[in-house]
Design a protein around this motif. Structure first.
Motif, PDB file in Angstrom:
ATOM      1  N   PRO A 158      -7.822  21.814  52.346  1.00  0.00           N
ATOM      2  CA  PRO A 158      -9.037  22.058  53.149  1.00  0.00           C
ATOM      3  C   PRO A 158     -10.006  20.890  53.100  1.00  0.00           C
ATOM      4  CG  PRO A 158      -8.469  24.015  51.892  1.00  0.00           C
ATOM      5  CD  PRO A 158      -7.537  22.930  51.414  1.00  0.00           C
ATOM      6  N   ASP A 159     -10.695  20.656  54.200  1.00  0.00           N
ATOM      7  CA  ASP A 159     -11.629  19.532  54.302  1.00  0.00           C
ATOM      8  C   ASP A 159     -12.738  19.594  53.259  1.00  0.00           C
ATOM      9  OD1 ASP A 159     -10.222  18.497  56.432  1.00  0.00           O
ATOM     10  OD2 ASP A 159     -11.504  19.414  57.949  1.00  0.00           O
ATOM     11  N   ASP A 160     -13.190  20.802  52.888  1.00  0.00           N
ATOM     12  CA  ASP A 160     -14.312  20.892  51.959  1.00  0.00           C
ATOM     13  C   ASP A 160     -13.937  20.460  50.546  1.00  0.00           C
ATOM     14  OD1 ASP A 160     -12.833  23.065  51.106  1.00  0.00           O
ATOM     15  OD2 ASP A 160     -14.277  24.575  51.776  1.00  0.00           O
ATOM     16  N   SER A 167     -13.077   9.050  53.079  1.00  0.00           N
ATOM     17  CA  SER A 167     -11.996   8.603  52.209  1.00  0.00           C
ATOM     18  C   SER A 167     -10.808   9.544  52.341  1.00  0.00           C
ATOM     19  CB  SER A 167     -12.471   8.567  50.751  1.00  0.00           C
ATOM     20  OG  SER A 167     -12.638   9.892  50.259  1.00  0.00           O
ATOM     21  N   GLY A 168      -9.720   9.158  51.701  1.00  0.00           N
ATOM     22  CA  GLY A 168      -8.567  10.036  51.629  1.00  0.00           C
ATOM     23  C   GLY A 168      -7.649  10.007  52.825  1.00  0.00           C
ATOM     24  N   GLY A 169      -7.867   9.082  53.749  1.00  0.00           N
ATOM     25  CA  GLY A 169      -7.055   9.049  54.958  1.00  0.00           C
ATOM     26  C   GLY A 169      -5.832   8.169  54.831  1.00  0.00           C
ATOM     27  N   ARG A 210      -8.239  14.835  57.668  1.00  0.00           N
ATOM     28  CA  ARG A 210      -8.667  16.131  58.197  1.00  0.00           C
ATOM     29  C   ARG A 210      -7.528  17.125  57.983  1.00  0.00           C
ATOM     30  NH1 ARG A 210     -12.462  13.470  58.182  1.00  0.00           N
ATOM     31  NH2 ARG A 210     -14.050  13.076  59.792  1.00  0.00           N
ATOM     32  N   ARG A 211      -7.873  18.296  57.526  1.00  0.00           N
ATOM     33  CA  ARG A 211      -6.844  19.317  57.357  1.00  0.00           C
ATOM     34  C   ARG A 211      -6.187  19.634  58.703  1.00  0.00           C
ATOM     35  NH1 ARG A 211      -6.959  25.697  55.473  1.00  0.00           N
ATOM     36  NH2 ARG A 211      -5.119  25.516  54.128  1.00  0.00           N
ATOM     37  N   ASN A 212      -4.874  19.760  58.697  1.00  0.00           N
ATOM     38  CA  ASN A 212      -4.081  20.101  59.876  1.00  0.00           C
ATOM     39  C   ASN A 212      -4.098  18.987  60.919  1.00  0.00           C
ATOM     40  OD1 ASN A 212      -2.246  21.888  60.984  1.00  0.00           O
ATOM     41  ND2 ASN A 212      -3.775  23.107  62.041  1.00  0.00           N
TER      42      ASN A 212
END
Length: 220
Positions: A158-160, A167-169, A210-212
């Protein structure tokens, strides 16, 4: 111990966990869906056109899976004891097809991808499936290419859970590895990769987490 510090186990400790260490003790049941696993509202023509427009092949889009498929796969990753690789330098663990990262839903997704994006995936076989969990305090997965034709990456967390949305991409470069390079050249020796990309004036596509969200790109 300090956060992220590796500890060496004694012989007695090693012996006590030997029968379970790195074993898939539990793989959460995750059957295929009776309905589509991919979002039926995806504009496959637009996605395929965007992939082919960005040489040598890259596109990304949101709302990849249906809510039910997304949640089922997320629970599979949370509950299954399939994660390995504590020695990886980037501070992440992984699970591969041969480790237990496999279920009916994943194969359903692979089949539906081929059907939805024939101009990208054609009749390409599924060669490998994997997933990674990254330590937020470490650098994650380094630069590399993969021994495949097309990669499909997507995010489940999840994004939260990402306290820094910038970050994290994933960064994908628009230049392929030279044909003469072997696995060690394009997957282990990072500095020559950066040097090559610089000489080729490669353009990096930075895709935020981003999630999904799914990313399809040329694996080279």
């Amino acid at each position: 111990p300090a956060f992220g510090e590796l500890l060496e186990l004694s012989k007695e400790q090693q012996h006590s966990i030997a029968c379970i260490y790195q074993s898939p003790l539990y793989i959460h049941p995750t059957p295929a869906l009776n309905t589509s696993a991919l979002n039926p509202n995806l504009n496959s023509n637009q996605i395929q056109a965007d992939y082919r427009e960005h040489e040598p092949g890259i596109t990304y889009f949101d709302h990849f899976l249906t809510p039910e498929a997304l949640e089922r796969l997320y629970q599979f990753c949370l509950l299954s004891t399939i994660w390995h690789g504590d020695q990886k330098s980037g501070g992440y663990v992984g699970a591969y097809l041969e480790d237990g990262f496999t279920n009916e839903l994943l194969f359903q997704i692979a089949d539906e991808l081929r059907a939805s994006f024939p101009l990208i995936l054609q009749n390409l076989p599924l060669v490998q499936m994997w997933a990674y969990k990254c330590d937020s305090q470490r650098e994650g997965i380094g630069i590399h290419a993969d021994g495949a034709i097309v990669n499909v990456n997507f995010w489940l967390t999840p994004d939260d859970a990402n306290l820094d949305p910038h970050s994290g991409g994933l960064i994908v470069y628009n230049k392929v590895a030279p044909l003469k390079w072997n696995f060690n050249d394009y997957n282990v020796q990072t500095q020559p990769i950066y040097d090559y990309l610089q000489t080729q004036k490669a353009i990096p596509y930075s895709i935020a987490y981003r999630r999904n969200r799914a990313i399809l790109f040329n694996s080279a």
